[in-house]
Design a protein around this motif. Structure first.
Motif, PDB file in Angstrom:
ATOM      1  N   GLU A  65       0.832  -1.203   0.000  1.00 44.68           N
ATOM      2  CA  GLU A  65       0.000   0.000   0.000  1.00 44.68           C
ATOM      3  C   GLU A  65       0.871   1.260   0.000  1.00 44.68           C
ATOM      4  N   LYS A  66       1.961   1.250   0.753  1.00 44.17           N
ATOM      5  CA  LYS A  66       2.877   2.396   0.771  1.00 44.17           C
ATOM      6  C   LYS A  66       3.468   2.642  -0.620  1.00 44.17           C
ATOM      7  N   LYS A  68       2.161   1.727  -3.486  1.00 44.67           N
ATOM      8  CA  LYS A  68       1.086   2.217  -4.352  1.00 44.67           C
ATOM      9  C   LYS A  68       0.860   3.714  -4.135  1.00 44.67           C
ATOM     10  N   ASP A  69       0.806   4.132  -2.880  1.00 41.14           N
ATOM     11  CA  ASP A  69       0.595   5.546  -2.574  1.00 41.14           C
ATOM     12  C   ASP A  69       1.741   6.398  -3.106  1.00 41.14           C
ATOM     13  N   LYS A  72       1.339   6.753  -6.815  1.00 41.50           N
ATOM     14  CA  LYS A  72       0.288   7.721  -7.141  1.00 41.50           C
ATOM     15  C   LYS A  72       0.809   9.148  -6.970  1.00 41.50           C
ATOM     16  N   ASP A  73       1.510   9.393  -5.848  1.00 36.45           N
ATOM     17  CA  ASP A  73       2.070  10.722  -5.602  1.00 36.45           C
ATOM     18  C   ASP A  73       3.071  11.090  -6.686  1.00 36.45           C
TER      19      ASP A  73
END
Length: 86
Positions: A65-66, A68-69, A72-73
């Motif tokens: 999840e980290k 992925k985030d 995205k950023d």
């Protein structure tokens, strides 16, 4: 290993002959208690295994999840820098 009805009947007759009909209720109680203890032990082992295997899996999920985030950023930052001077 599966027992047929005939095999179970033969075992029951052998137990009656060996121990007598007076001991059957006590034997059944002891056997039932043993089975319950065995099931409880198996459940405890399953619980411990799940606890041990759950932690690394949840940690891996958090790391994914980290990433992925962060991706995205990075994408949004890249778009912003190409189109505008942010």
């Amino acid at each position: 290993m599966e027992l047929s009805i005939g095999e179970m009947a033969l075992i029951a007759v052998a137990i009656v002959v060996l121990f007598g009909p007076d001991k059957l209720p006590q034997i059944a109680r002891d056997l039932g208690a043993g089975v319950r203890k065995m099931r409880g032990a198996v459940e405890d082992i399953k619980t411990e295994i799940m606890k041990e295997t759950d932690n690394p899996v949840s940690e891996i999920k958090r790391e994914i999840e980290k990433v992925k985030d962060a991706a995205k950023d990075f994408k949004s930052d890249e778009r912003c820098s190409k189109r505008y001077s942010c």
